[in-house]
Design a protein around this motif. Structure first.
Motif, short mmCIF file in Angstrom:
data_model
loop_
_atom_site.label_atom_id
_atom_site.label_comp_id
_atom_site.label_asym_id
_atom_site.label_seq_id
_atom_site.Cartn_x
_atom_site.Cartn_y
_atom_site.Cartn_z
N LEU A 133 110.59 26.01 5.88
CA LEU A 133 111.49 26.23 4.68
C LEU A 133 110.78 26.77 3.54
CD1 LEU A 133 113.69 25.29 6.74
CD2 LEU A 133 114.46 23.72 4.59
N GLN A 134 109.66 26.03 3.11
CA GLN A 134 108.83 26.59 2.11
C GLN A 134 108.39 27.95 2.12
OE1 GLN A 134 105.73 23.56 2.33
NE2 GLN A 134 106.16 22.55 0.59
N GLN B 281 109.93 30.42 3.72
CA GLN B 281 111.18 31.11 3.54
C GLN B 281 111.49 31.33 2.10
OE1 GLN B 281 114.35 29.11 5.68
NE2 GLN B 281 114.25 30.51 7.39
N PHE C 86 112.09 26.05 19.98
CA PHE C 86 110.83 25.68 20.74
C PHE C 86 110.65 26.00 22.13
CE2 PHE C 86 112.02 23.01 17.13
CZ PHE C 86 110.76 22.93 16.23
N THR D 16 109.08 21.93 10.08
CA THR D 16 110.46 22.36 9.41
C THR D 16 110.12 22.65 8.19
OG1 THR D 16 111.57 21.39 11.20
CG2 THR D 16 112.86 22.00 9.18
N LEU D 17 109.63 21.84 7.52
CA LEU D 17 109.41 21.99 5.90
C LEU D 17 108.72 23.13 5.61
CD1 LEU D 17 109.06 20.62 3.11
CD2 LEU D 17 107.23 19.13 3.85
N TYR D 18 107.52 23.28 6.34
CA TYR D 18 106.61 24.44 6.00
C TYR D 18 107.22 25.78 6.33
CZ TYR D 18 103.03 21.05 5.74
OH TYR D 18 102.27 19.90 5.44
N MET E 253 97.56 18.43 14.41
CA MET E 253 98.67 19.10 14.93
C MET E 253 100.03 18.58 13.94
SD MET E 253 100.57 18.92 18.78
CE MET E 253 102.16 19.04 18.93
N LEU E 254 100.64 19.71 13.61
CA LEU E 254 101.86 19.27 12.73
C LEU E 254 103.00 18.36 13.49
CD1 LEU E 254 102.19 22.81 11.03
CD2 LEU E 254 100.97 20.74 10.24
N THR E 255 103.62 17.60 12.72
CA THR E 255 104.55 16.82 13.25
C THR E 255 105.98 17.90 13.10
OG1 THR E 255 105.37 15.87 11.18
CG2 THR E 255 103.92 14.77 12.45
N ARG E 256 107.05 17.56 13.65
CA ARG E 256 108.21 18.32 13.49
C ARG E 256 108.90 18.31 12.16
NH1 ARG E 256 110.58 21.14 18.26
NH2 ARG E 256 109.40 19.79 20.18
N LEU E 257 108.68 17.19 11.51
CA LEU E 257 109.04 17.37 10.06
C LEU E 257 108.49 18.21 9.38
CD1 LEU E 257 110.51 16.20 7.59
CD2 LEU E 257 109.02 14.40 7.22
N GLU E 258 107.03 18.60 9.58
CA GLU E 258 106.12 19.18 8.87
C GLU E 258 106.28 20.76 9.14
OE1 GLU E 258 102.43 16.15 8.04
OE2 GLU E 258 102.57 17.41 10.14
#
Lengths: 163, 163
Positions: A12-13, A15, A106, A8-10, A1-6
């Motif tokens: 933006l990547q 986008q 979310f 958001t990062l993914y 499971m992805l973290t919240r940081l991941e």
């Protein structure tokens, strides 16, 4: 499971990769841009830089963007997008070559409603060959889903084209 | 010049790369973590997942994080960090093995003040071998700047170690 940081990062990547691809795709095709959800103005700022000659209409319920990411007043459509999009889709019928929306949260139920609302109201605005970039999966009649470009993880963003 | 989308994307990429590197570096070393600026809780959530057995103290002037990114009440230090950090650095003297701070904004003058404040107050908390990750460049006495790991663009984040 992805973290919240991941997550958001993914997002933006994805986008960034989708914009690079979309800017190439629409080059030479006339049309305006809908930015459905201005937010902080990060993606508006990115589109403004890469599409200097296009009109970009930004929709949101209020202006909360950074000063250097804020459109001219004439290019801001204020109000609930559920209210303003149907009217704008009539006003700019067939004129939109790129629509971008990043309004998911979310809250799954709210996302479902927003996705339905976008899917039901965007079509009239789309020019032939128009691209739609979305953080939520959409079901817009008469559009086809497209694979994401390299650099965007599967399901991190959604791309559609009106043939 | 980078767009706002790119600035945010590259900052998150750098955070992700620096965390992966830092988690390896501190493995097996005792110590707690300072999260200086809780914000939405994205990086707290990432650290919580990867450091399940560490105490992570999160500092901010108010709690505005997603519910699943919010620390237990006992691990939140509420107030202006300029006020709470000096006291916490005394209370947890030499106990912090990793400090992360992401409190910069687009206000250069405020960033300069925040950077000075962090630089002046963090040292007493740091254990020998402690790492500091920061979105702003810092000048903490007795620490050395480190090169960024692969995946982080130059100057997109800042890393320091207390020898």
């Amino acid at each position: 499971m992805l973290t919240r940081l991941e997550k958001t990062l993914y997002r933006l990547q994805a986008q960034h990769a989708c914009f690079a691809w979309a800017f190439e795709q629409i080059a030479g095709r006339p049309g305006i841009v809908f930015e459905l959800g201005l937010g902080l103005g990060r993606t508006y700022n990115h589109m403004r830089r890469h599409l200097p000659d296009r009109r970009i209409l930004a929709f949101d319920r209020k202006v909360a963007s950074y000063p250097d990411c804020t459109p001219d007043e004439k290019d801001i459509v204020l109000g609930e997008i559920a209210d303003t999009l149907p009217e704008a889709a009539r006003q700019y019928r067939g004129q939109v070559i790129l629509a971008h929306t990043d309004i998911g949260s979310f809250d799954r139920e709210q996302n479902r409603r927003l996705s339905e609302m976008m899917s039901a109201n965007l079509l009239p605005a789309l020019a032939p060959g128009a691209l739609v970039m979305s953080d939520l999966p959409l079901s817009i009649p008469q559009t086809e889903p497209l694979p994401l470009p390299q650099g965007a993880r599967p399901d991190s963003y959604y791309l559609y084209r009106r043939p």
